[in-house]
Design an enzyme around this catalytic site. Structure first.
Site, PDB file in Angstrom:
ATOM      1  CG  LEU A  42      63.075  54.434 103.366  1.00  0.00           C
ATOM      2  CD1 LEU A  42      62.404  55.207 102.230  1.00  0.00           C
ATOM      3  CD2 LEU A  42      62.570  54.923 104.712  1.00  0.00           C
ATOM      4  CB  ALA A  50      57.683  49.790 105.074  1.00  0.00           C
ATOM      5  NE  ARG A  94      58.063  44.849  90.402  1.00  0.00           N
ATOM      6  CZ  ARG A  94      58.979  45.614  89.806  1.00  0.00           C
ATOM      7  NH1 ARG A  94      59.354  45.357  88.566  1.00  0.00           N
ATOM      8  NH2 ARG A  94      59.524  46.628  90.453  1.00  0.00           N
ATOM      9  N   GLY A 114      66.342  49.161 102.085  1.00  0.00           N
ATOM     10  CA  GLY A 114      66.653  47.799 102.474  1.00  0.00           C
ATOM     11  C   GLY A 114      66.745  46.818 101.339  1.00  0.00           C
ATOM     12  N   GLY A 139      63.203  57.351  88.343  1.00  0.00           N
ATOM     13  CA  GLY A 139      63.029  58.792  88.365  1.00  0.00           C
ATOM     14  C   GLY A 139      64.221  59.471  87.707  1.00  0.00           C
ATOM     15  CG  ASN A 179      66.236  59.582  92.789  1.00  0.00           C
ATOM     16  OD1 ASN A 179      67.209  59.784  93.495  1.00  0.00           O
ATOM     17  ND2 ASN A 179      65.010  59.429  93.267  1.00  0.00           N
ATOM     18  CG  ASN A 217      74.436  15.344 120.153  1.00  0.00           C
ATOM     19  OD1 ASN A 217      74.106  14.437 119.405  1.00  0.00           O
ATOM     20  ND2 ASN A 217      74.373  16.609 119.798  1.00  0.00           N
TER      21      ASN A 217
END
Length: 450
Positions: free
Chosen positions: A8, A10, A15, A104, A140, A169, A368
Site C-alpha cells: 500500500l 497511496a 505530516r 510502503g 490499533g 497492530n 567530454n
C-alpha cells in the site's frame, strides 16, 4: 505454497509537509518504497502489486525502477486500507496461494518475519503481525484469547480499557488469497473514520468460524514513517544496522559512525573504509579495497586491491579494475580504468576508458561535453599523460604514448608517440625587471595623487 504481495503506497503523507509522495522519501539513499519491495522480493512472490494514489506517476516510476515486473493499481480516493486492497483484487482473481499486505512507509519489516507469517498460516486462516509497544499511542490494539486473535480495534474506536492494551497492530496481514479478497469485499464503513478498515477482516473471518492468529515481532520492525523527525530516526537506525552488518562481515570501519551506507551497498571482506565516507546507491567494493577518508561513491564498482581517495568522487559508471589507484580530488564519471591505472590527484575523467598501467598526471581533464553531446576519450595501455593535459573528446591516445605537460590534445595520438600541443616558450632577457619597475612607478604616482 506460492505467495503474492500487495504494498500500500497511496498516501499523501501530509505530516511530511512535502510535495513528494511519502513513500518516495529517501532512507539509505533509496525510496521508502524500495525497502518494502526488497523485503517482499526475498519471498520470491508470484506477483507484487503496488497500490498508488498521491503522485501515482512518480510512485509507479520508482516501483518499476526497482522491479520492472511490478504491477501498479490506482486508489483514486483515499477510503482506507481495506479500500486500497480492494483495488488490487482484479489482479489477484484466481491466483493461488497466500497474499501478504505490506506498507510502503514501513521499511524495516524483515523477510524472516514475513516467513514466520507464512508459517503461521498453517494454523490460522488469517495472520496479523503485531508488536508490544512501549508507548501504544494511536496504534490499533490486538485483542486476543490465548493464541487466538479475536478482534482488532482501531484507536479511534477503542474504549479506555482497550486503549490500555499494549499489543498493537502493525497493519501487515497474511491470508489465503481468495479468502482475503472475499473478506475485503464485505468490509463496511461503520467506524469513527468512515473508512474501509483492512483490520475488520479479522472479525469477518471469525464470524465465519475461521481462526485468526498473531505473529509478534520487535517493535523496531514496525516503525512507520509519517514525519520528517521519524524519517531522521529511521535513517539513524538504518545506518546503525548497516554498520554493524559490515563489521560482522569482516569490513574494517575505522570510524563507523561517520560512514553512511545505501540500501544496496555491497562491501567485501577485508575492505577498509576510512572516516567520513558516503556510499550512494549502486556501489560495490570488493575484498581488500581501501576507501580513504572523505570520499563519495555512487553507481560504481571498485575491484580487489584498488585504492580510492582521500577526497575522491566516483560517480555512476565508474569501474575500477584491480590495483587501480585513484587519489585525492579525483572525479570519475562513466569511466573504466583497467588494472594498475594510477590517477594521482586533481583530475577529472568522464566518458573515458583508460588502459592497464596507464599513468594520468595531475590536473588532467577529459573535455567530454561540447554543450550538446557527451564524447568518449580512449587512453591506451601504459600511456603517460602529462600534468595539466586537456583531452578534447572525441580523442584517442595510443598505447605507450605520452602527452607533454600543459598540452591541449585535439587530435588522436598514435601509439608510442609524444604529443606536444602548447605554445612555444619565448624568454625576454631583463623584461621582468623593467616591467616591475614600471608598475612600481605607476603605483607610486597614484599614491601621490598624480
Amino acid at each position: 505454497m506460492p505467495v503474492s504481495v500487495i504494498i500500500l503506497a497511496a498516501g499523501q503523507g501530509t505530516r511530511m509537509n512535502s510535495d513528494l509522495p511519502k513513500v518516495l522519501h529517501a532512507l539509505g539513499a533509496a525510496p521508502l518504497l524500495h525497502h518494502a519491495m526488497r523485503a517482499a522480493q526475498a519471498l520470491d512472490p508470484e506477483r507484487t502489486i503496488v497500490v498508488a494514489g498521491h503522485g501515482a506517476d512518480l510512485v509507479s516510476k520508482a516501483a518499476k525502477a526497482f522491479d520492472p515486473d511490478v504491477q501498479i493499481v490506482l486508489q483514486t480516493e483515499q477510503r482506507g486500507t481495506g479500500h486500497a486492497v480492494q483495488q488490487a483484487a482484479p489482479l489477484l482473481d484466481g491466483v493461488a496461494g497466500d497474499t501478504i499486505v505490506l506498507y510502503g512507509d514501513t521499511p524495516f519489516v524483515r523477510p524472516e518475519t514475513l516467513d514466520r507469517l507464512r508459517q503461521a498460516r498453517a494454523r490460522h486462516a488469517v495472520v496479523v503481525l503485531g508488536f508490544s509497544a512501549q508507548d501504544p499511542d494511536r496504534y490499533g490494539r490486538l485483542l486476543t484469547a490465548g493464541e487466538d486473535l479475536t478482534r482488532i480495534v482501531e484507536y479511534k474506536d477503542a474504549s479506555a480499557e482497550e486503549r490500555a492494551i499494549t499489543l498493537c497492530n502493525s497493519g501487515v496481514i497474511c491470508a489465503e488469497t481468495s479468502l482475503l479478497l472475499d473478506l475485503v469485499s464485505g468490509l463496511g464503513t461503520a467506524n469513527a473514520a468512515g473508512e474501509f478498515y483492512l483490520t475488520d477482516v479479522v472479525a469477518l473471518a471469525r464470524d465465519r468460524g475461521l481462526s485468526a492468529g498473531v505473529v509478534i515481532c520487535d517493535e523496531a520492525e514496525t516503525l512507520g514513517i509519517n514525519t520528517r523527525a521519524q524519517l531522521a530516526r529511521a535513517e539513524a537506525a538504518f545506518q546503525t544496522a548497516m554498520r554493524a552488518e559490515a563489521l560482522a562481515n569482516g569490513v574494517t570501519l575505522t570510524a563507523p559512525d561517520t560512514v553512511f551506507f545505501a540500501l544496496d551497498t555491497h562491501i567485501g571482506r577485508d575492505a577498509i573504509i576510512a572516516p567520513n565516507v558516503v556510499f550512494g546507491p549502486g556501489v560495490t567494493v570488493e575484498s581488500g579495497a581501501v576507501i580513504h577518508a572523505f570520499c563519495h561513491l555512487e553507481g560504481c564498482h571498485v575491484s580487489r586491491g584498488a585504492s580510492v581517495g582521500p577526497f575522491a568522487r566516483l560517480r555512476p559508471g565508474a569501474e575500477l579494475a584491480e590495483d587501480v589507484h585513484v587519489g585525492n580530488f579525483v572525479e570519475l564519471k562513466n569511466a573504466v580504468l583497467d588494472e594498475g591505472v594510477k590517477v594521482g590527484h586533481l583530475t577529472y575523467l568522464g566518458d573515458a576508458h583508460v588502459g592497464e598501467h596507464a599513468n594520468i598526471g595531475a590536473g588532467t581533464v577529459t573535455c567530454n561535453f561540447d554543450g550538446v553531446t557527451k564524447h568518449h576519450t580512449e587512453i591506451g595501455a601504459r600511456t603517460f599523460i602529462g600534468s595539466d593535459t586537456m583531452l578534447v573528446a572525441p580523442v584517442s591516445i595510443g598505447a605507450g604514448a605520452m602527452t607533454a605537460a600543459g598540452s591541449v590534445i585535439t587530435a588522436d595520438v598514435p601509439a608510442q608517440a609524444l604529443a606536444l600541443a602548447r605554445a612555444r616558450q619565448v624568454n625576454k632577457p631583463g623584461l621582468a625587471a623593467r616591467l616591475m619597475e614600471r608598475l612600481r612607478t605607476i603605483k607610486a604616482a597614484k599614491g601621490q595623487g598624480r
